[in-house]
Write a protein that holds these residues in place. Sequence first.
Motif, PDB file in Angstrom:
ATOM      1  N   ILE A 124     -10.371   5.244   2.565  1.00 30.10           N
ATOM      2  CA  ILE A 124      -9.956   5.342   1.160  1.00 30.10           C
ATOM      3  C   ILE A 124     -11.038   6.005   0.309  1.00 30.10           C
ATOM      4  O   ILE A 124     -10.911   6.058  -0.914  1.00 30.10           O
ATOM      5  CB  ILE A 124      -9.604   3.948   0.582  1.00 30.10           C
ATOM      6  CG1 ILE A 124     -10.793   2.987   0.680  1.00 30.10           C
ATOM      7  CG2 ILE A 124      -8.366   3.381   1.268  1.00 30.10           C
ATOM      8  CD1 ILE A 124     -10.577   1.677  -0.072  1.00 30.10           C
ATOM      9  N   LEU A 182       0.821  -1.205   0.000  1.00 32.24           N
ATOM     10  CA  LEU A 182       0.000   0.000   0.000  1.00 32.24           C
ATOM     11  C   LEU A 182       0.862   1.266   0.000  1.00 32.24           C
ATOM     12  O   LEU A 182       0.526   2.258  -0.653  1.00 32.24           O
ATOM     13  CB  LEU A 182      -0.940  -0.009   1.206  1.00 32.24           C
ATOM     14  CG  LEU A 182      -2.007  -1.113   1.214  1.00 32.24           C
ATOM     15  CD1 LEU A 182      -2.841  -1.049   2.490  1.00 32.24           C
ATOM     16  CD2 LEU A 182      -2.911  -1.017  -0.015  1.00 32.24           C
ATOM     17  N   SER A 227       1.999   2.165  -3.473  1.00 32.33           N
ATOM     18  CA  SER A 227       0.998   2.502  -4.484  1.00 32.33           C
ATOM     19  C   SER A 227       1.162   3.942  -4.946  1.00 32.33           C
ATOM     20  O   SER A 227       1.725   4.791  -4.246  1.00 32.33           O
ATOM     21  CB  SER A 227      -0.411   2.261  -3.938  1.00 32.33           C
ATOM     22  OG  SER A 227      -0.656   3.046  -2.788  1.00 32.33           O
ATOM     23  N   THR A 277      -9.875   9.055  -1.918  1.00 30.68           N
ATOM     24  CA  THR A 277      -9.123   8.732  -3.144  1.00 30.68           C
ATOM     25  C   THR A 277      -9.935   7.863  -4.092  1.00 30.68           C
ATOM     26  O   THR A 277      -9.386   7.221  -4.984  1.00 30.68           O
ATOM     27  CB  THR A 277      -7.798   8.029  -2.786  1.00 30.68           C
ATOM     28  OG1 THR A 277      -8.074   6.887  -1.950  1.00 30.68           O
ATOM     29  CG2 THR A 277      -6.854   8.960  -2.067  1.00 30.68           C
ATOM     30  N   CYS A 310      -9.176   2.215  -3.757  1.00 27.80           N
ATOM     31  CA  CYS A 310      -7.768   1.804  -3.627  1.00 27.80           C
ATOM     32  C   CYS A 310      -7.415   0.956  -4.830  1.00 27.80           C
ATOM     33  O   CYS A 310      -7.844  -0.199  -4.947  1.00 27.80           O
ATOM     34  CB  CYS A 310      -7.557   1.011  -2.334  1.00 27.80           C
ATOM     35  SG  CYS A 310      -5.856   0.459  -2.087  1.00 27.80           S
ATOM     36  N   SER A 319      -3.920   7.222  -5.224  1.00 28.88           N
ATOM     37  CA  SER A 319      -4.687   6.065  -5.711  1.00 28.88           C
ATOM     38  C   SER A 319      -5.197   5.176  -4.591  1.00 28.88           C
ATOM     39  O   SER A 319      -6.033   4.311  -4.820  1.00 28.88           O
ATOM     40  CB  SER A 319      -3.830   5.220  -6.662  1.00 28.88           C
ATOM     41  OG  SER A 319      -2.772   4.569  -5.952  1.00 28.88           O
ATOM     42  N   CYS A 320      -4.694   5.384  -3.343  1.00 23.38           N
ATOM     43  CA  CYS A 320      -5.110   4.522  -2.230  1.00 23.38           C
ATOM     44  C   CYS A 320      -4.775   5.184  -0.904  1.00 23.38           C
ATOM     45  O   CYS A 320      -3.709   4.940  -0.328  1.00 23.38           O
ATOM     46  CB  CYS A 320      -4.429   3.151  -2.324  1.00 23.38           C
ATOM     47  SG  CYS A 320      -5.012   1.979  -1.077  1.00 23.38           S
TER      48      CYS A 320
END
Length: 490
Positions: free
Chosen positions: A382, A360, A363, A385, A388, A367-368
């Motif tokens: 999340i 994570l 990433s 964003t 995820c 995006s997450c």
Amino acid sequence: MVRCWWLAGLLVACAAAEPRCRQQLRHLQDSAGTAARLPPRLEGRWVSTGCEVRPGPEFLTRSYLFYANRLFKALQFYYWDPSCRDPSYSLVIKGKLRLRQASWITRGATEADYHLHKVGIVFHSQKAMREVASWINQTSGEGCSGFLPPGRSWAPGALYEVLSAKTERDCTAALGFAMHELSLLRVERHYQPLLQPQQSGSQLVEELYLGDIHTDWGERLHYRPTGYQRPLQSALHHVHPCPACGIISRADEHHPPILPARAALPMQLSGSWVSTHCEVRPAVLFLTRYFTFHGNNHTWEGHYYHYSDPLCRQPTFTIYASGHYTQGIPSSKVRGGTELAFKVTQARVTPMDQVTVVMLNSSEPGSCGLAGSWSAGVEQDITPTNGCLALGIKLPHTEYELFKTEQDTQERSLLYIGERPTDGSSPDSPDKRPTSYQAPLIQCAAASQEFSNYISLKYVGRKDANGNEALKPLPVAFLLFIALLFLRWD
């Protein structure tokens, strides 16, 4: 909202019914009584415990007999109806099975090779004979084009050969038939407490998990499974009571099992539901699920606890999701099912091991969750964003679902939710709505036992030196007050 789960050692409560839901989840995590032998012992008969639904939909029951010399005889009984009371045709499958090594893909499973010697079909009505013959005549190769002449009358008890290794004739493709389920298997053993009040002790239950069937009809003939179907149980060592087990074990291709009639239940979704087993999904996902549905405002919450092992003891990450759902309508495609649409609007993720934390934190920013801020045991929202990307979660998101409710032989309520697409995609359009089901969830709290919010029985938030939420013990008096509330709720 109701959130009954455990993170970073915190005990979270939701209602008087919460201990039952928590107990079920802990029972799954602490499944010390479940054992799986590698390689598995298959000798004996294994049977369905009820009417099964395969993608399509297909309704069937199964009875598989494995011999000590590696030969097997498998019976598959197909039906027109989801109660398995109106038989269409039966398949009798004979072949040989060779166990190989432990699977490198699906932990806890054994890979196997199989060879089919012959497959025969017995029709149970003129309608079934006419329909199947039409499939084979239209879609099979040259050697099968004249499988049955048009207008031929049904002969009760007649066995027609649709596959022969000796003559190299194979007319099974039109039926969507394959036995790739035998290429991946697992046998679990556990002990079931005796149900009679005057009896103590427990009895052995053995379950045979065979490879899953691809949800796309066009892919099932060459798909090699990485997950499992609903398990068969040993005809000798099965869960009691099981009215279907004896009926299926005594059946043969000429006398298909007719399962006992069961009253159709209305869809009563409200309440809390939890997994009955550690579940395995294709692409090697082990998880347990916990859902709460609020019928008064059609909102829902789901907890997905992911693990790295087939007994669900080694957590990797947890997903909490919530949203709302539509009024259900009876399915026109899968009799007995109800069609709903679920909107996912919020989600939170908690990584539970270092591998997931690294993934994570690696990433792409934005995006997450907050880039580079993930740590084990700490939940992060999340929603800002829009999901995820690393975990394949997109927000907001709508899924077109298939549900049904049943009662088991102990009159406990079960909830079946549509099977996930085998290719890992989402049922995000009506044409991708499932036609079969995942493993059932069991109701652990009725609608009247829902609680509108949650609190920690040990901690309450306060600000630390950095201005972030910290945790401190609750006063003893407040704990007593909360305990009294739960007693009154009972």
